[in-house]
Design a protein around this motif. Sequence first.
Motif, PDB file in Angstrom:
ATOM      1  N   VAL A 153      36.197  19.361  18.068  1.00 31.83           N
ATOM      2  CA  VAL A 153      35.187  19.825  16.821  1.00 31.83           C
ATOM      3  C   VAL A 153      36.297  19.754  15.603  1.00 31.83           C
ATOM      4  O   VAL A 153      37.465  20.557  15.846  1.00 31.83           O
ATOM      5  CB  VAL A 153      34.842  21.479  17.166  1.00 31.83           C
ATOM      6  CG1 VAL A 153      34.363  22.173  15.964  1.00 31.83           C
ATOM      7  CG2 VAL A 153      34.012  21.134  18.339  1.00 31.83           C
ATOM      8  N   VAL A 167      25.488  25.358   9.490  1.00 30.88           N
ATOM      9  CA  VAL A 167      26.605  24.388   9.304  1.00 30.88           C
ATOM     10  C   VAL A 167      25.927  22.824   8.733  1.00 30.88           C
ATOM     11  O   VAL A 167      24.841  22.630   9.006  1.00 30.88           O
ATOM     12  CB  VAL A 167      27.056  24.015  10.674  1.00 30.88           C
ATOM     13  CG1 VAL A 167      28.099  25.303  10.943  1.00 30.88           C
ATOM     14  CG2 VAL A 167      26.389  23.557  11.773  1.00 30.88           C
ATOM     15  N   LEU A 169      27.117  19.308   9.978  1.00 29.81           N
ATOM     16  CA  LEU A 169      27.686  18.494  11.018  1.00 29.81           C
ATOM     17  C   LEU A 169      27.584  17.132  11.079  1.00 29.81           C
ATOM     18  O   LEU A 169      26.481  16.768  10.980  1.00 29.81           O
ATOM     19  CB  LEU A 169      27.472  19.532  12.120  1.00 29.81           C
ATOM     20  CG  LEU A 169      27.985  19.173  13.766  1.00 29.81           C
ATOM     21  CD1 LEU A 169      28.060  20.218  14.788  1.00 29.81           C
ATOM     22  CD2 LEU A 169      27.364  17.731  14.293  1.00 29.81           C
ATOM     23  N   VAL A 186      30.066  27.387  17.313  1.00 33.87           N
ATOM     24  CA  VAL A 186      30.113  25.975  17.550  1.00 33.87           C
ATOM     25  C   VAL A 186      30.555  25.689  18.586  1.00 33.87           C
ATOM     26  O   VAL A 186      30.017  25.112  19.646  1.00 33.87           O
ATOM     27  CB  VAL A 186      30.567  25.132  16.325  1.00 33.87           C
ATOM     28  CG1 VAL A 186      30.680  23.742  16.680  1.00 33.87           C
ATOM     29  CG2 VAL A 186      29.671  25.233  15.151  1.00 33.87           C
ATOM     30  N   GLU A 202      32.981  16.609  12.279  1.00 35.82           N
ATOM     31  CA  GLU A 202      33.461  17.674  11.377  1.00 35.82           C
ATOM     32  C   GLU A 202      32.408  18.513  11.287  1.00 35.82           C
ATOM     33  O   GLU A 202      31.131  18.210  11.285  1.00 35.82           O
ATOM     34  CB  GLU A 202      33.747  16.966   9.918  1.00 35.82           C
ATOM     35  CG  GLU A 202      35.102  15.744  10.189  1.00 35.82           C
ATOM     36  CD  GLU A 202      35.178  15.179   8.799  1.00 35.82           C
ATOM     37  OE1 GLU A 202      36.460  14.535   9.196  1.00 35.82           O
ATOM     38  OE2 GLU A 202      34.758  15.272   7.913  1.00 35.82           O
ATOM     39  N   VAL A 203      32.715  19.666  10.675  1.00 34.95           N
ATOM     40  CA  VAL A 203      31.711  20.744  10.462  1.00 34.95           C
ATOM     41  C   VAL A 203      32.227  21.642   9.292  1.00 34.95           C
ATOM     42  O   VAL A 203      33.433  22.066   9.451  1.00 34.95           O
ATOM     43  CB  VAL A 203      31.406  21.417  11.824  1.00 34.95           C
ATOM     44  CG1 VAL A 203      32.714  22.301  12.387  1.00 34.95           C
ATOM     45  CG2 VAL A 203      30.332  22.627  11.561  1.00 34.95           C
ATOM     46  N   VAL A 214      24.472  21.327  16.910  1.00 38.54           N
ATOM     47  CA  VAL A 214      25.187  20.928  17.870  1.00 38.54           C
ATOM     48  C   VAL A 214      24.427  19.930  18.931  1.00 38.54           C
ATOM     49  O   VAL A 214      24.821  19.198  19.432  1.00 38.54           O
ATOM     50  CB  VAL A 214      25.641  22.100  18.792  1.00 38.54           C
ATOM     51  CG1 VAL A 214      26.305  21.838  20.146  1.00 38.54           C
ATOM     52  CG2 VAL A 214      26.902  22.824  17.721  1.00 38.54           C
ATOM     53  N   ALA A 217      24.796  16.506  17.864  1.00 39.08           N
ATOM     54  CA  ALA A 217      26.247  16.074  17.835  1.00 39.08           C
ATOM     55  C   ALA A 217      26.472  14.661  17.945  1.00 39.08           C
ATOM     56  O   ALA A 217      26.336  14.147  18.877  1.00 39.08           O
ATOM     57  CB  ALA A 217      27.279  16.931  18.364  1.00 39.08           C
TER      58      ALA A 217
END
Length: 222
Positions: A153, A167, A169, A186, A202-203, A214, A217
């Motif tokens: 993360v 977020v 992401l 997260v 990246e977030v 997520v 992701a």
Amino acid sequence: MSRIAVVGGHGAVARQLHPLLVAAGHTPVALVRRDAHAREVAALGAEPRMLDIEASGVDAFVEAFAGCDAVVFAAGGGPDGNAERKQRVDLEGSTKSTEAARRAGIARFVQVSAMSVDQPVPGDAAPVWRAYVAAKREADAVLRDSGLDWTVVRPGALTNDPPTGAVDLGVTVSRGSIPRADVAAVVAACLADPGTVGAQFEVVSGDVPIATAVASAPRFAG
């Protein structure tokens, strides 16, 4: 129920993470180095265990991980401008945690890193920043090559703002900030979602609910 070792267990992200893990039915095992810190994390529902990340060898990490089912590396060298400490904590603390997880038979490992550490560092960057970026970049590479069930993360600039629950992401995202509370959420979501194994992203703060973000992701492409 799982027991989840949190390296850097008194850190700002970790202290946001412990109650989330407890609420999900897990036992956070917070690795700390001071008695006062142990009392603080215990008040958050975590089980404190003593570990000095900088002074301890891999065997001590293995002992600290005993009985745990997953590891979260959330430690950092702090804003003290000490390049050597970035090496000892952000890099060596992570690589010792990775090796200890392997020896302890713990497959699941979630690492809190930093965004843009694979990008070239500006020529006028301070030595401590160069050390920080290099430490995070190398630690992530070691973890990816470890054979563990890893997730990396990479948050943007960390703030102490209240959580937003949403977020932006992706493999890379535009520079921005994110509350530490949202980073913790997260991490908790990654631990709950086996689909994040092998993901690196990246977030920053954004508009997508954390669980939704997520769930999509991106996996590391090399």
